[in-house]
Design an enzyme around this catalytic site. Structure first.
Site, PDB file in Angstrom:
ATOM      1  N   ASP A  30       0.870  -1.178   0.000  1.00 52.81           N
ATOM      2  CA  ASP A  30       0.000   0.000   0.000  1.00 52.81           C
ATOM      3  C   ASP A  30       0.910   1.233   0.000  1.00 52.81           C
ATOM      4  O   ASP A  30       1.887   1.265   0.747  1.00 52.81           O
ATOM      5  CB  ASP A  30      -0.897   0.013   1.251  1.00 52.81           C
ATOM      6  CG  ASP A  30      -2.121   0.908   1.085  1.00 52.81           C
ATOM      7  OD1 ASP A  30      -3.252   0.390   1.134  1.00 52.81           O
ATOM      8  OD2 ASP A  30      -1.937   2.133   0.895  1.00 52.81           O
ATOM      9  N   GLU A 159     -17.628  -7.041   6.376  1.00 56.98           N
ATOM     10  CA  GLU A 159     -16.913  -6.454   7.507  1.00 56.98           C
ATOM     11  C   GLU A 159     -17.579  -6.904   8.806  1.00 56.98           C
ATOM     12  O   GLU A 159     -18.794  -7.037   8.877  1.00 56.98           O
ATOM     13  CB  GLU A 159     -16.919  -4.932   7.400  1.00 56.98           C
ATOM     14  CG  GLU A 159     -16.010  -4.450   6.286  1.00 56.98           C
ATOM     15  CD  GLU A 159     -16.173  -2.965   6.018  1.00 56.98           C
ATOM     16  OE1 GLU A 159     -16.456  -2.207   6.941  1.00 56.98           O
ATOM     17  OE2 GLU A 159     -16.013  -2.581   4.846  1.00 56.98           O
ATOM     18  N   ALA A 258     -36.130  -6.385   7.899  1.00 55.62           N
ATOM     19  CA  ALA A 258     -36.470  -4.998   7.563  1.00 55.62           C
ATOM     20  C   ALA A 258     -35.675  -4.075   8.489  1.00 55.62           C
ATOM     21  O   ALA A 258     -35.391  -4.413   9.633  1.00 55.62           O
ATOM     22  CB  ALA A 258     -37.965  -4.786   7.755  1.00 55.62           C
ATOM     23  N   CYS A 266     -20.422  -1.447   0.383  1.00 60.79           N
ATOM     24  CA  CYS A 266     -20.637  -2.311  -0.792  1.00 60.79           C
ATOM     25  C   CYS A 266     -22.030  -2.214  -1.420  1.00 60.79           C
ATOM     26  O   CYS A 266     -22.148  -1.888  -2.598  1.00 60.79           O
ATOM     27  CB  CYS A 266     -20.328  -3.748  -0.427  1.00 60.79           C
ATOM     28  SG  CYS A 266     -18.572  -3.983  -0.126  1.00 60.79           S
TER      29      CYS A 266
END
Ligand SMILES: NC(=O)c1ccc[n+]([C@@H]2O[C@H](COP(=O)([O-])OP(=O)(O)OC[C@H]3O[C@@H](n4cnc5c(N)ncnc54)[C@H](O)[C@@H]3O)[C@@H](O)[C@H]2O)c1
Length: 467
Positions: A30, A159, A258, A266
């Site tokens: 990175d 996640e 719900a 995402c």
């Protein structure tokens, strides 16, 4: 054992690297030296905190410390990898399309620095065809005479449960049009998983599979959310409907809860991206377009319940928001619905007291919401903000700490209003709340707190369904 390099030390790259390091040698690359330092410090047991929060990640990095390290030196990252995974961000641009600039930059870096034959697999979520673009960029910028096959290996982890998802996946989808490269990737995964989980296919099919899966899961949520709004209108309880529908094994119970809408890094991004892609190819994906509309509508439906109680001007009002991460156990606030609700309350003049079980979620909230300074207070204890000055409590995510709220403590609030953005309170607790003078609002189970208006339904049927 293979040498692997992962581009991107984010929510996907680091857990994936830690998982692969069980049986392979992994380098995480990175350009952000701060993130690299944070990973290496954890691996070397110099620190116990990472730049991202993911349950079990620190332990896994330390367990596999001999097989993994991070670097921001591109030459070191591309020393001799047999497989390279690109796991950089693809955030939406202003048109809702995936921004490919980080993927393309990674492709260029690989082309200019790679010295050996290898397979490049894109793990980032991208519009179908991107692997072909990556291949073209690599061929146009390649310095050395090496064979580079390019394919795709979309990621399905979530996640909060990433480590478990990686360890026991339902399936691993990967695609490459070069059969030899595809076989090498199969061998790579066989060291980690059983054959039955592997799903090899063509490059472009694997790219479509990722969007298809996320869009279908999001559609299940929006489907149930639209029914939840109907349930509130007629006095049905959406949780009961969810069970009744979900226990049909053809449908399944998962992703039928719900709530005030799906968020995170995402679903909103991927549904928008594939809907836009369908439009561009003149093959509109109407069901997914409706999924997105229902999602926005559901969040408004929930905030409207708060506004209905107090009116649109919330000056002088104080609210508690429990759970600010887009879901429990994450510090990720991207497209978080509780953040959206908190902002709406502050925009209307209210002060918001925020608590989350993950300290990093609170830190991220401050960093990302400078402009709201003075309009919110952060708390590290769940009940420390409860006082006579509070007008309402919003449950923002599904952490179990919020399921069993302490009515005795909350009774001190001057506004006894509970807004359950995740429908997590059970019927008995809701009835206890009502008996203690609270109101309860949710998405599709308000009926637990109020009598069903049977006469309204009867006269509706008489008027509309009888000649
Ligand atoms: N977060 C999730 O739950 C999840 C799940 C499945 C798939 N995905 C997809 O995976 C991809 C990565 O997501 P994320 O959440 O890990 O993103 P993230 O923003 O957490 O991490 C991306 C990382 O890439 C780094 N980066 C940028 N340019 C780079 C380069 N040229 N070389 C190397 N690193 C570079 C950034 O510094 C950052 O650390 C996205 O396409 C996302 O849609 C995410």
């Amino acid at each position: 054992m293979a040498n692997v390099t992962i581009f991107g030390a984010g929510y996907v790259g680091v857990p994936t690297g830690a998982h692969f390091a069980r049986t392979h040698t992994v380098t995480v690359y990175d350009p952000d030296a701060r993130k690299v330092q944070s990973i290496n410090d954890v691996i070397e047991k110099k620190s116990d905190s990472l730049h991202i929060h993911e349950k079990g990640l620190i332990e896994l990095l330390q367990e596999n410390h001999e097989n993994i390290h991070a670097t921001s030196d591109i030459l070191e990252a591309l020393e001799d990898p047999e497989i390279i995974f690109i796991a950089v961000g693809t955030p939406p641009n202003e048109k809702g399309r995936a921004n490919l600039k980080y993927v393309c930059a990674a492709a260029e870096q690989i082309a200019k620095n790679i010295k050996n034959d290898c397979v490049v697999l894109n793990k980032s979520t991208v519009p179908p065809g991107t692997a072909y673009l990556v291949k073209e960029i690599i061929e146009n910028n390649r310095v050395n005479d090496v064979k580079i096959s390019v394919g795709s290996c979309p990621e399905f982890l979530a996640e909060g449960t990433a480590i478990e998802d990686l360890r026991t996946p339902d399936r691993i989808v990967y695609g490459c049009d070069d059969q030899d490269a595809l076989d090498r990737v199969t061998d790579f995964f066989l060291y980690l998983h059983g054959k039955a989980t592997l799903c090899p296919m063509s490059t472009v099919s694997s790219e479509v599979t990722k969007y298809a899966a996320n869009a279908l899961l999001a559609t299940k949520i929006s489907f149930m959310n639209s029914l939840a709004m109907l349930c509130d209108s007629i006095g049905a309880n959406v949780r009961e409907v969810q069970d009744g529908v979900g226990k049909d094994t053809r449908i399944g119970r998962k992703f039928l809860n719900a709530s005030m809408g799906y968020g995170g890094s995402c679903f909103p991004k991927d549904t928008m991206a594939i809907a836009e892609y369908g439009q561009l190819f003149k093959s509109p994906l109407e069901i997914i377009e409706s999924t997105i509309k229902v999602n926005d509508k559901t969040t408004n439906y929930f905030t409207e319940k708060i506004i209905e109680t107090f009116g649109s001007d919330l000056s002088g009002k104080n609210f508690i928001v429990w759970g600010i991460g887009f879901k429990a156990r994450t510090d990720d606030l991207r497209e978080s619905k509780p953040v959206q609700v908190a902002k709406e309350l502050m925009d209307r003049g209210a002060h918001v007291h925020i608590y989350d079980t993950v300290a990093g979620a609170l830190t991220n909230f401050v960093n990302e919401n400078n402009c709201y300074e003075g309009k919110f207070t952060l708390h590290h204890e769940q009940y420390e903000m409860v006082s006579e000055a509070i007008d309402g409590l919003v449950i923002g995510n599904e952490h179990e700490k919020f399921r069993n709220l302490n009515i005795k403590i909350l009774k001190i609030m001057r506004g006894k209003h509970i807004y359950d953005g995740k429908n997590i309170l059970n019927n008995r607790l809701i009835k206890d709340l009502i008996a203690s003078g609270f109101t309860y609002k949710s998405i599709g189970k308000d009926s637990v707190a109020s009598e069903i208006e049977k006469n309204k339904l009867i006269s509706f049927l008489k008027n509309e369904y009888m000649d």
